[in-house]
Design a protein around this motif. Structure first.
Motif, PDB file in Angstrom:
ATOM      1  N   PHE A  20       0.813  -1.219   0.000  1.00  0.00           N
ATOM      2  CA  PHE A  20       0.000   0.000   0.000  1.00  0.00           C
ATOM      3  C   PHE A  20       0.850   1.276   0.000  1.00  0.00           C
ATOM      4  N   LEU A  21       2.163   1.115  -0.099  1.00  0.00           N
ATOM      5  CA  LEU A  21       3.032   2.289  -0.152  1.00  0.00           C
ATOM      6  C   LEU A  21       2.987   2.920  -1.543  1.00  0.00           C
ATOM      7  N   PRO A  22       3.004   4.247  -1.633  1.00  0.00           N
ATOM      8  CA  PRO A  22       3.066   4.892  -2.944  1.00  0.00           C
ATOM      9  C   PRO A  22       4.441   4.696  -3.572  1.00  0.00           C
ATOM     10  N   SER A  23       4.484   4.830  -4.871  1.00  0.00           N
ATOM     11  CA  SER A  23       5.762   4.713  -5.566  1.00  0.00           C
ATOM     12  C   SER A  23       6.704   5.823  -5.106  1.00  0.00           C
ATOM     13  N   GLY A  24       8.001   5.482  -5.030  1.00  0.00           N
ATOM     14  CA  GLY A  24       8.962   6.483  -4.603  1.00  0.00           C
ATOM     15  C   GLY A  24       9.959   5.921  -3.615  1.00  0.00           C
ATOM     16  N   PRO A  25      10.705   6.784  -2.955  1.00  0.00           N
ATOM     17  CA  PRO A  25      11.795   6.329  -2.076  1.00  0.00           C
ATOM     18  C   PRO A  25      11.337   5.531  -0.867  1.00  0.00           C
ATOM     19  N   TRP A  26      10.063   5.709  -0.445  1.00  0.00           N
ATOM     20  CA  TRP A  26       9.595   4.951   0.712  1.00  0.00           C
ATOM     21  C   TRP A  26       9.656   3.450   0.464  1.00  0.00           C
ATOM     22  N   ARG A  27       9.459   3.047  -0.767  1.00  0.00           N
ATOM     23  CA  ARG A  27       9.515   1.618  -1.090  1.00  0.00           C
ATOM     24  C   ARG A  27      10.934   1.070  -0.898  1.00  0.00           C
ATOM     25  N   GLN A  28      11.922   1.866  -1.302  1.00  0.00           N
ATOM     26  CA  GLN A  28      13.306   1.436  -1.117  1.00  0.00           C
ATOM     27  C   GLN A  28      13.665   1.363   0.364  1.00  0.00           C
ATOM     28  N   VAL A  29      13.160   2.320   1.135  1.00  0.00           N
ATOM     29  CA  VAL A  29      13.395   2.295   2.581  1.00  0.00           C
ATOM     30  C   VAL A  29      12.748   1.058   3.194  1.00  0.00           C
ATOM     31  N   TRP A  30      11.522   0.771   2.781  1.00  0.00           N
ATOM     32  CA  TRP A  30      10.809  -0.408   3.291  1.00  0.00           C
ATOM     33  C   TRP A  30      11.567  -1.684   2.947  1.00  0.00           C
ATOM     34  N   ALA A  31      12.107  -1.737   1.717  1.00  0.00           N
ATOM     35  CA  ALA A  31      12.890  -2.900   1.301  1.00  0.00           C
ATOM     36  C   ALA A  31      14.131  -3.058   2.163  1.00  0.00           C
ATOM     37  N   MET A  32      14.784  -1.951   2.485  1.00  0.00           N
ATOM     38  CA  MET A  32      15.981  -2.008   3.331  1.00  0.00           C
ATOM     39  C   MET A  32      15.635  -2.495   4.736  1.00  0.00           C
ATOM     40  N   VAL A  33      14.459  -2.127   5.231  1.00  0.00           N
ATOM     41  CA  VAL A  33      14.018  -2.608   6.544  1.00  0.00           C
ATOM     42  C   VAL A  33      13.864  -4.125   6.523  1.00  0.00           C
ATOM     43  N   LEU A  34      13.292  -4.664   5.439  1.00  0.00           N
ATOM     44  CA  LEU A  34      13.123  -6.112   5.324  1.00  0.00           C
ATOM     45  C   LEU A  34      14.470  -6.827   5.271  1.00  0.00           C
ATOM     46  N   VAL A  35      15.403  -6.270   4.516  1.00  0.00           N
ATOM     47  CA  VAL A  35      16.741  -6.869   4.436  1.00  0.00           C
ATOM     48  C   VAL A  35      17.414  -6.830   5.804  1.00  0.00           C
ATOM     49  N   ALA A  36      17.326  -5.688   6.483  1.00  0.00           N
ATOM     50  CA  ALA A  36      17.905  -5.568   7.818  1.00  0.00           C
ATOM     51  C   ALA A  36      17.236  -6.543   8.784  1.00  0.00           C
ATOM     52  N   GLY A  37      15.941  -6.755   8.601  1.00  0.00           N
ATOM     53  CA  GLY A  37      15.224  -7.710   9.445  1.00  0.00           C
ATOM     54  C   GLY A  37      15.771  -9.114   9.290  1.00  0.00           C
ATOM     55  N   TYR A  38      16.059  -9.515   8.063  1.00  0.00           N
ATOM     56  CA  TYR A  38      16.615 -10.857   7.870  1.00  0.00           C
ATOM     57  C   TYR A  38      18.009 -10.955   8.486  1.00  0.00           C
ATOM     58  N   ALA A  39      18.796  -9.904   8.346  1.00  0.00           N
ATOM     59  CA  ALA A  39      20.119  -9.896   8.973  1.00  0.00           C
ATOM     60  C   ALA A  39      20.003 -10.040  10.489  1.00  0.00           C
ATOM     61  N   GLY A  40      19.010  -9.364  11.070  1.00  0.00           N
ATOM     62  CA  GLY A  40      18.780  -9.496  12.505  1.00  0.00           C
ATOM     63  C   GLY A  40      18.384 -10.909  12.886  1.00  0.00           C
ATOM     64  N   TYR A  41      17.556 -11.529  12.063  1.00  0.00           N
ATOM     65  CA  TYR A  41      17.147 -12.917  12.313  1.00  0.00           C
ATOM     66  C   TYR A  41      18.348 -13.860  12.310  1.00  0.00           C
ATOM     67  N   VAL A  42      19.238 -13.699  11.343  1.00  0.00           N
ATOM     68  CA  VAL A  42      20.428 -14.547  11.269  1.00  0.00           C
ATOM     69  C   VAL A  42      21.287 -14.366  12.519  1.00  0.00           C
ATOM     70  N   THR A  43      21.461 -13.124  12.946  1.00  0.00           N
ATOM     71  CA  THR A  43      22.268 -12.843  14.128  1.00  0.00           C
ATOM     72  C   THR A  43      21.682 -13.504  15.370  1.00  0.00           C
ATOM     73  N   VAL A  44      20.378 -13.353  15.568  1.00  0.00           N
ATOM     74  CA  VAL A  44      19.719 -13.937  16.743  1.00  0.00           C
ATOM     75  C   VAL A  44      19.794 -15.464  16.697  1.00  0.00           C
ATOM     76  N   THR A  45      19.610 -16.044  15.520  1.00  0.00           N
ATOM     77  CA  THR A  45      19.643 -17.499  15.380  1.00  0.00           C
ATOM     78  C   THR A  45      21.020 -18.064  15.704  1.00  0.00           C
ATOM     79  N   LEU A  46      22.069 -17.401  15.236  1.00  0.00           N
ATOM     80  CA  LEU A  46      23.429 -17.873  15.523  1.00  0.00           C
ATOM     81  C   LEU A  46      23.761 -17.757  17.011  1.00  0.00           C
ATOM     82  N   ARG A  47      23.284 -16.680  17.649  1.00  0.00           N
ATOM     83  CA  ARG A  47      23.510 -16.546  19.083  1.00  0.00           C
ATOM     84  C   ARG A  47      22.804 -17.654  19.860  1.00  0.00           C
ATOM     85  N   ALA A  48      21.585 -17.963  19.460  1.00  0.00           N
ATOM     86  CA  ALA A  48      20.839 -19.029  20.131  1.00  0.00           C
ATOM     87  C   ALA A  48      21.512 -20.376  19.918  1.00  0.00           C
TER      88      ALA A  48
END
Length: 330
Positions: free
Chosen positions: A129-157
């Motif tokens: 539901f995001l409009p076209s523009g830079p917000w989509r790229q920011v949202w994509a970066m949040v998703l990528v960062a989220g996966y990186a966070g998941y990997v970090t937490v999983t390795l610590r566990a």
């Protein structure tokens, strides 16, 4: 007839590749000294998710129908994982262990995987539901960062689980070692690559066969991408989970699916936000909601501390059948 012959020829290639891969990935996990949860959720899940990741990557470069194919492939993979693939795994457990057998994955890791997937995938849903523009790229970066966070937490566990004695076990010798190649340097990696190559080659055969069947069935590009492409590319590779659950390696079996869910529920939608229109429609919303429902059903059972049995997993398969029914009437 040719398409059917290709599909039949691809099946034994996939099965042989899956056997090589599952055997090798256990040895790789043991060599790294990680827990079974990490072996399933990261090593196995990422390794088997890479081939179908190439489909939306390549399709998104083509405008029009290619973009629709990319969006369908991005959303079809997690849909299949949270519904039909769990159902197939339940059927394998039923056949080998009985309908009321108790499945015993490592619950903390499975909870973590499902929580990360549901959180990131809901962000991906909001991205529609995001409009076209830079917000989509920011949202994509949040998703990528989220996966990186998941990997970090999983390795610590993993470190805590290994210290508690839950490291990856290797009950069977490497197949290549049985054939006399055990002294070759890097034999684990060689067998792993051979297994992955077999899975990819067999999956490509499925893609070719199904692509030839698609026009004869009068299937649209989006439906083809949502249903047929994931069945051809994702389901064969998750035979690994059926093999593991038959051998009572439940943590590996579930982790292979839940880890792939996190991977494909975050990084692939990030690709969709960046390279495709990624706009809402009734079909896409229904697809994502059914996916969330499938993962949510499993998460709810874990929250209630209910014993997971094969018939619970079969219910996820029925959810996929309901989605197919929706496609027929939509």
């Amino acid at each position: 007839m040719i398409a059917a012959a290709i599909l039949l020829a691809a099946l034994p290639v996939i099965l042989a590749g899956a056997q090589l891969f599952t055997n090798a990935i256990e040895h790789v996990g043991a060599a790294f000294g990680v827990s079974e949860g990490v072996t399933g959720s990261l090593l196995a899940a990422i390794g088997t998710a890479l081939p179908e990741t190439a489909v939306p990557c390549l399709a998104s470069l083509a405008p029009g129908a290619g973009e629709r194919l990319a969006v369908g492939a991005i959303l079809g993979a997690p849909l299949l994982l949270s519904t039909l693939t769990l159902g197939v795994m339940g059927a394998a457990a039923w056949q080998s262990r009985g309908l009321s057998a108790v499945l015993t994955p490592e619950r903390a890791g499975l909870n973590r995987d499902l929580d990360w997937f549901l959180g990131l995938y809901m962000l991906a849903l909001g991205g529609l539901f995001l409009p076209s523009g830079p917000w989509r790229q920011v949202w994509a970066m949040v998703l990528v960062a989220g996966y990186a966070g998941y990997v970090t937490v999983t390795l610590r566990a993993s470190r805590a689980l290994v210290a508690a004695g839950h490291e990856t076990a290797v009950p069977a010798r490497l197949y290549l070692a049985r054939l006399g190649f055990g002294r070759f340097p890097g034999v684990r990696s060689i067998q792993l690559l051979l297994g992955l190559a077999g899975i990819v080659a067999g999956a490509q055969g499925f893609v070719t066969g199904i692509e030839r069947l698609g026009p004869r069935l009068g299937v649209s590009v989006l439906v083809l991408a949502l249903v047929i492409v994931p069945i051809a590319t994702e389901l064969p590779e998750k035979i690994n989970s059926a093999l593991w659950v038959r051998r009572r390696r439940d943590t590996l079996a579930f982790g292979n699916i839940s880890g792939a869910l996190v991977f494909q529920g975050s990084l692939l939608p990030a690709l969709g936000l960046t390279l495709t229109p990624w706009r809402p429609s009734a079909l896409l919303l229904a697809t994502m909601l059914v996916t969330i429902a499938g993962a949510g059903m499993l998460r709810l059972r874990l929250r209630r501390a209910v014993a997971i049995r094969p018939y619970h997993m079969l219910a996820n398969g029925l959810l996929y059948a309901a989605f197919l029914g929706y496609l027929l009437v939509a």
